[in-house]
Design an enzyme around this catalytic site. Sequence first.
Site, PDB file in Angstrom:
ATOM      1  CD  GLU A 135       2.085  23.781   7.661  1.00  0.00           C
ATOM      2  OE1 GLU A 135       2.182  23.764   8.893  1.00  0.00           O
ATOM      3  OE2 GLU A 135       3.054  23.952   6.907  1.00  0.00           O
ATOM      4  CG  ASP A 136      -0.284  27.583   5.200  1.00  0.00           C
ATOM      5  OD1 ASP A 136      -0.457  26.979   6.269  1.00  0.00           O
ATOM      6  OD2 ASP A 136       0.736  28.236   4.940  1.00  0.00           O
TER       7      ASP A 136
END
Length: 275
Positions: A135-136
């Site tokens: 996600e990051d």
Amino acid sequence: DGSIIADSCYAPEVNKWTTLMTDGTNAVIHRPGKEMTLEEGMEILYNDLKDLSSFDYNMIEGYWVQLMPTVSYLGTSNAFKVKQALRVAYRAHRSQMRKSGEPFIIHPVEVALLLSGMKMDAETVMAGLLHDTVEDTDLTFEQVEAMFGAEVKNIVEGETKVSKLPKLAFADYADEQAENLRQMFIAMTDDYRIIIVKLADRLHNMRTLRHMKPEKQKKISRETLDIFAPLAHRMGLWPFKSELEDIAFMYLYPGEYKQLNHRLTERQGQFTDTL
């Protein structure tokens, strides 16, 4: 950690990765483009596993010193895999910082510590270390699977998906909507370990909530009280439930929290004598 796992323990397509990780190196993470095959993406990953400084190695070893005693129950082979996941997580998050000003890697390490404290299996602990990477950062689910297997990938992917659910709710959702969200969490997860990783993630975020703005503190605390604490209750994770509720209550009702805390402190001696 002094242990070496033979290449034969792994699938042929990741033997190259295993050899490199045994040498103690790590990756600059690149996300393969649409036209790039997984093999090409892994080749880039492999070729970029050469840029960690001595400072980085020392930091990784420092985090491993914290984690290693808590994962000894997994055995040497699985503990070695957890250390590999730590290296990948460190490199993926290396340039990121938390609101507190601390390195972001502290968060996944703390999540992994919570999971290993519950004696979860190696796949769950590794997923705890890697849960924010896709996600990051530029790491992909396919790369996670190639490096650590389908189980770890599925837990990371499931946690990433359920993390988006609370954002679908209104700022002030009704009890019925909160219950719907709790049911959606359960329905979306065919593996209970996904929810446990998410609860560990939320618990550490609640422990560090003081670094957020007041309005964010209240929003996250309401979400925690309405969704995550009841989920912990349903999972039978009583210490998680209790701490999530206590912290959320402190931010949502600070006056009442202080009064209650004061009364409990006053009567602590009585309770101790009774016990």
